[in-house]
Design an enzyme around this catalytic site. Structure first.
Site: not given
Length: 281
Positions: A30-32, A34-37, A150, A185
């Site tokens: 869903m964008g925005y 961070h390092a997790g993405h 999640d 998150s």
């Protein structure tokens, strides 16, 4: 990297890839970023010939009164991150392209969706499953990558893929944390400085439960009580949505820890709803 907004254009491209024997990986987001993405994109990049990253703030998974309008967005910054991570396609559809007038087909997994986040967010997983099914039909991936933060979502989507005989492997990537343990998150930007100071206590409480299990405690009521007491002291502004110890696959609550067990929690802290989980064994 191509930026595609049309579902039909994306499907044509991915169908050509599939017919040509190309292995495609899908990373729904869903964008925005961070390092997790970035870790999800890197995982996909290492395992596929082509990587499609979807960036879609899915209105179907937000209940009335939730933060759909306020959800943080940064398309240009996210595009830079996706390109740097090696994505071949960034798919950024508009809501009306994914849910045109008259849309009335939904995917639901009632059992696994009913507890934990599903109990507090009715309709959430119906929206998640529907959009992920659509994305899979558009991209025809051999691999789809999701974050383990999640955990319930991961379990629900694996059940969907199994039940529907989808020819895709669904992999989870470990939670990426800040240096103080807070799970990364996009919604962490909602936290005030004081809330941000308290937020790592969510994870520290789960660690307390894991340490007690390592010391021999098996009664989940005792474990949950210890976590709540820790939060009472160190997370005083937090409001618990749920704290459960469940089997990681079935998500059924456990009375005793005798094998695989995951401690899953959601806490509201100011405007943010924080979720986290930790394997106890």
């Amino acid at each position: 990297m191509q930026i595609i907004t049309s579902p039909e254009e994306l499907q044509r491209l991915c169908l050509d890839w599939r017919c040509g024997g190309v292995k495609t990986a899908l990373v729904p987001t869903m964008g925005y970023y961070h390092a997790g993405h970035e870790s999800l994109m890197a995982y996909a990049r290492e395992r596929a010939d082509k990587v499609v990253v979807s960036l879609f703030v899915n209105p179907a998974q937000f209940a009335p009164g939730e933060d759909l309008a306020a959800y943080p967005r940064d398309l240009s910054g996210d595009a830079e991150v996706a390109q740097r991570a090696g994505a071949d396609v960034l798919f950024t559809p508009q809501p009306e392209a994914m849910y045109p007038q008259g849309f009335d087909t939904w995917v639901e997994i009632p059992g696994l969706s009913s507890g934990l986040c599903g109990a507090d967010r009715p309709g959430h997983f119906r929206g998640v499953c529907t959009v992920v099914m659509k994305l899979m039909l558009l991209t025809l991936p051999r691999l789809a990558v999701f974050g383990e933060k999640d955990w319930q979502q991961l379990a629900v989507l694996r059940r969907m893929a199994k039940d529907m005989h989808l020819p895709v492997t669904i992999d989870g990537c470990p939670i990426v944390r800040e240096t103080d343990g807070l799970a990364m998150s996009s919604r962490n930007v909602y936290l005030t400085p004081e809330e941000r100071r308290q937020a790592p206590a969510l994870y520290q409480g789960l660690i307390r439960a894991r340490d007690m299990v390592a010391g021999g405690e098996r009664d989940t009521a005792v474990l949950r009580a210890a976590v709540k007491e820790y939060w009472k002291q160190h997370l005083p502004e937090g409001r618990e949505d749920y704290l459960e110890i469940v089997h990681p696959d079935t998500l059924q609550p456990l009375e005793r820890v005798g094998g695989m067990a995951t401690c899953a929690a959601a806490v509201r802290l100011g405007r943010a709803r924080l979720i986290d989980n930790l394997a106890l064994i």
